[in-house]
Design a protein around this motif. Structure first.
Motif, mmCIF file in Angstrom:
data_model
loop_
_atom_site.group_PDB
_atom_site.id
_atom_site.type_symbol
_atom_site.label_atom_id
_atom_site.label_comp_id
_atom_site.label_asym_id
_atom_site.label_seq_id
_atom_site.Cartn_x
_atom_site.Cartn_y
_atom_site.Cartn_z
ATOM 1 N N PRO A 98 79.606 -12.563 55.958
ATOM 2 C CA PRO A 98 78.242 -12.063 55.995
ATOM 3 C C PRO A 98 77.138 -13.237 56.614
ATOM 4 O O PRO A 98 78.040 -14.494 56.515
ATOM 5 N N LEU B 63 78.616 -25.090 70.541
ATOM 6 C CA LEU B 63 77.830 -23.798 70.266
ATOM 7 C C LEU B 63 76.326 -23.827 69.619
ATOM 8 O O LEU B 63 75.415 -23.394 70.451
ATOM 9 N N ASP C 74 90.591 -23.777 59.888
ATOM 10 C CA ASP C 74 91.182 -23.352 61.396
ATOM 11 C C ASP C 74 92.296 -23.910 61.739
ATOM 12 O O ASP C 74 92.849 -23.940 62.675
ATOM 13 N N LEU D 188 73.334 -16.193 53.779
ATOM 14 C CA LEU D 188 73.000 -17.460 53.251
ATOM 15 C C LEU D 188 71.947 -17.875 54.380
ATOM 16 O O LEU D 188 70.706 -18.469 54.180
ATOM 17 N N SER E 207 78.118 -23.555 54.001
ATOM 18 C CA SER E 207 78.248 -22.662 55.341
ATOM 19 C C SER E 207 78.134 -23.488 56.511
ATOM 20 O O SER E 207 76.826 -24.283 56.772
ATOM 21 N N VAL E 208 78.935 -23.595 57.418
ATOM 22 C CA VAL E 208 78.931 -24.244 58.715
ATOM 23 C C VAL E 208 77.591 -23.898 59.414
ATOM 24 O O VAL E 208 76.753 -24.602 59.762
ATOM 25 N N THR E 209 77.787 -22.567 60.063
ATOM 26 C CA THR E 209 76.631 -22.078 61.016
ATOM 27 C C THR E 209 75.367 -21.803 60.289
ATOM 28 O O THR E 209 74.445 -22.001 60.776
ATOM 29 N N ASN F 119 83.173 -25.558 68.654
ATOM 30 C CA ASN F 119 82.311 -25.399 67.490
ATOM 31 C C ASN F 119 80.839 -26.437 67.445
ATOM 32 O O ASN F 119 80.106 -26.356 66.511
HETATM 33 C C1 UD1 Z 1 82.438 -21.927 60.995
HETATM 34 C C2 UD1 Z 1 83.273 -22.021 62.124
HETATM 35 C C3 UD1 Z 1 84.533 -21.526 61.914
HETATM 36 C C4 UD1 Z 1 85.386 -22.073 60.682
HETATM 37 C C5 UD1 Z 1 84.516 -21.903 59.691
HETATM 38 C C6 UD1 Z 1 84.801 -22.799 58.350
HETATM 39 C C7 UD1 Z 1 81.690 -22.099 64.108
HETATM 40 C C8 UD1 Z 1 81.171 -21.361 65.242
HETATM 41 N N1 UD1 Z 1 82.671 -21.652 63.390
HETATM 42 O O1 UD1 Z 1 82.414 -20.421 60.919
HETATM 43 O O2 UD1 Z 1 85.524 -21.717 63.097
HETATM 44 O O3 UD1 Z 1 86.565 -21.457 60.416
HETATM 45 O O4 UD1 Z 1 83.015 -22.573 59.946
HETATM 46 O O5 UD1 Z 1 84.980 -23.938 58.591
HETATM 47 O O6 UD1 Z 1 81.458 -23.449 63.754
HETATM 48 N N2 UD1 Z 1 79.477 -17.067 53.799
HETATM 49 C C9 UD1 Z 1 78.595 -16.292 53.110
HETATM 50 N N3 UD1 Z 1 77.391 -16.086 53.636
HETATM 51 C C10 UD1 Z 1 76.763 -16.621 54.534
HETATM 52 C C11 UD1 Z 1 77.658 -17.524 55.442
HETATM 53 C C12 UD1 Z 1 79.083 -17.824 55.098
HETATM 54 O O7 UD1 Z 1 79.288 -15.918 52.332
HETATM 55 O O8 UD1 Z 1 75.619 -16.388 54.931
HETATM 56 C C13 UD1 Z 1 80.789 -17.504 53.502
HETATM 57 C C14 UD1 Z 1 81.996 -17.030 54.437
HETATM 58 O O9 UD1 Z 1 82.183 -15.619 54.319
HETATM 59 C C15 UD1 Z 1 83.071 -17.924 54.160
HETATM 60 C C16 UD1 Z 1 82.239 -19.191 53.644
HETATM 61 O O10 UD1 Z 1 81.061 -18.853 53.276
HETATM 62 O O11 UD1 Z 1 83.859 -17.281 53.142
HETATM 63 C C17 UD1 Z 1 82.358 -20.475 54.881
HETATM 64 O O12 UD1 Z 1 81.817 -19.870 56.110
HETATM 65 P P1 UD1 Z 1 81.033 -20.697 57.120
HETATM 66 O O13 UD1 Z 1 81.204 -22.004 56.960
HETATM 67 O O14 UD1 Z 1 79.622 -19.841 57.253
HETATM 68 O O15 UD1 Z 1 81.770 -19.937 58.305
HETATM 69 P P2 UD1 Z 1 81.221 -19.969 59.940
HETATM 70 O O16 UD1 Z 1 79.864 -20.842 60.087
HETATM 71 O O17 UD1 Z 1 80.842 -18.564 60.483
#
Ligand code: UD1
Length: 421
Positions: free
Chosen positions: A123, A26, A308, A126, A164-166, A23
């Motif tokens: 989704p 990527l 995770d 964000l 949100s991480v990504t 992670n």
């Molecule tokens: C990243 C990690 C994943 C980990 C997760 C949480 C990578 C490639 N993947 O995933 O392994 O499980 O962080 O630590 O780094 N959300 C929204 N809208 C958005 C974005 C997110 O509602 O636009 C929500 C998601 O549904 C979730 C929460 O926010 O409930 C956190 O998600 P997010 O941190 O974005 O997870 P990822 O970045 O996809």
């Protein structure tokens, strides 16, 4: 399709070397889109998700030189294609990480919209809302995110509704080439984000607040960055998973090339359960518990307990001497492993986001199905304490994120063999 046959054993010895963090790798691979020079990346984990990101970057026109299975050089100077196609994105949600850098550099791009997945809806609203605040015009057409910012992105103040991480990573990369200053409030603080910021800062990006929830980035108005060579940080989730191998078998196990400071919440839970943790430079050892105590876990953003690691601790909690509670707060459907663990003899009940795990389960070997990356590792853990052979099917999920899993398990005395169905 392949499956993994694991023979239950508690006879462990030796140590496991931890690979680079998937992670972290990527977003850093995606960040090569912001580079004016060739980027050399070491300690890349040799796992399917990394191959997918490399394939995506190649498909966009990047030149990639593989030096060995953990080191590559990547040059995006001739990159002209700005469409991240469905065929690649569908295999890995994190492909969304090319959206920010492509849009910032070229002023337009199309990225296939990632679908939901086994652990929830996931989704990307964000990411899109933040890019719109930076001046992008975004439409969704035929399953693609079509983004335009003809005169380039503009700095803005972005307040994330959720951490949100990504999402944070995408906006950091977009802000790098925007015009003006971007302030990100409620940014994620994961070690993988810290490494992204540090690599970009070393490449010439002015960025304040690294590791905090407020980041300030002075955009370079499309002037590309000059990267230095770097190595990917150790994978804290792989590290935590192997420590669970020691924990569930209640045997001493040492992991090497790890970073304990990224694992504080996880190590604290091992200690609460009665295990002893020893740290020595980049090595962490887990020592057996006299009595494995039940645990109460709430998953949270970093530095809280990582979602995770939730599935692995659930497998572990089945072997405790008192009941455990695990509350999954990040993903609404991250309990696919529960029914498989119950098929092996665990007694786990679900009430909304809360799992109650009965202590002292006698686990039996079975044919079980991997459903997502971390759920699969929970099944391996359960298989270790089941008497006999457990077959874990659909192990392509494991191959997405665990490097050389059967070699690493074999090295510490576990019989783990891969077969074709
Ligand atoms: C990243 C990690 C994943 C980990 C997760 C949480 C990578 C490639 N993947 O995933 O392994 O499980 O962080 O630590 O780094 N959300 C929204 N809208 C958005 C974005 C997110 O509602 O636009 C929500 C998601 O549904 C979730 C929460 O926010 O409930 C956190 O998600 P997010 O941190 O974005 O997870 P990822 O970045 O996809």
């Amino acid at each position: 399709m392949e499956y993994l046959k694991i023979k239950g054993t508690t006879d462990l010895q030796g140590s496991v070397e931890i690979s680079g963090a998937k992670n972290a790798a990527l977003p850093l691979l995606a960040s090569s889109i912001l580079a004016s020079n060739t980027v050399k990346i070491g300690n890349l984990p040799d796992v399917a998700d990394i191959n997918t990101m490399v394939k995506l970057l190649k498909n966009l026109g990047s030149e990639v030189e593989v030096l060995d299975c953990n080191t590559i050089k990547i040059n995006t100077q001739k990159l002209q294609e700005t469409k991240a196609i469905y065929d690649i994105v569908k295999t890995m949600r994190a492909s969304i990480l090319v959206l920010g850098p492509l849009l910032a550099r070229f002023g337009h791009c199309e990225v296939s919209l990632p679908g939901g997945c086994a652990i929830g809806q996931r989704p990307v609203d964000l990411h899109l809302k933040a890019l719109e605040q930076m001046g992008a015009k975004i439409v969704i057409k035929k399953g693609y995110i079509i983004a335009q910012a003809k005169d380039g992105l503009k700095g803005a103040t972005i307040v994330f509704d959720k951490v949100s991480v990504t999402g944070t990573e995408n906006i950091i990369m977009a802000a790098a080439l925007a015009k003006g200053t971007t302030t990100i409030i409620n940014a994620a603080k994961e070690p993988e984000i810290v490494q992204l910021c540090e690599v970009l800062a070393k490449a010439g990006l002015q960025i304040e607040g690294i590791g905090s929830a407020k980041l300030e980035i002075i955009g370079r108005a499309r002037s590309l960055l000059n990267f230095c060579d770097f190595d990917i940080i150790p994978d804290r989730i792989e590290a935590g998973t192997y420590l669970c191998v020691g924990a569930i078998t209640n045997k001493k196990l040492k992991i090497t090339k790890a970073n304990a400071s990224h694992l504080r919440a996880v190590l604290a839970k091992f200690e609460e359960m009665g295990y002893k943790i020893l740290e020595d430079e980049d090595c962490i050892s887990i020592l057996p518990a006299k009595k494995i105590k039940g645990v109460h876990i709430v998953t949270q953003e970093y530095p809280g307990f990582p979602t995770d690691m939730q599935a692995q601790f659930m497998a572990l909690a089945t072997q405790a001497s008192t009941p455990s509670i695990i509350d999954e707060r990040l993903f609404e459907n991250r309990f696919m492993h529960v029914s498989e663990l119950n098929r092996m003899g665990a007694d786990i009940s679900l009430n909304g986001s809360v799992a109650s795990i009965a202590p002292g389960a006698k686990l039996n070997p079975a044919d079980v199905m991997a459903t997502d990356l971390r759920a699969s590792s929970a099944l391996i853990l359960a298989a270790l304490v089941a008497k006999g052979d457990t077959n874990i099917h659909r192990i392509y999920h494991l191959d997405r994120g665990y490097e050389k899993i059967e070699q690493k398990l074999s090295q510490i005395g576990v019989s783990a063999k891969r077969f074709n169905e």
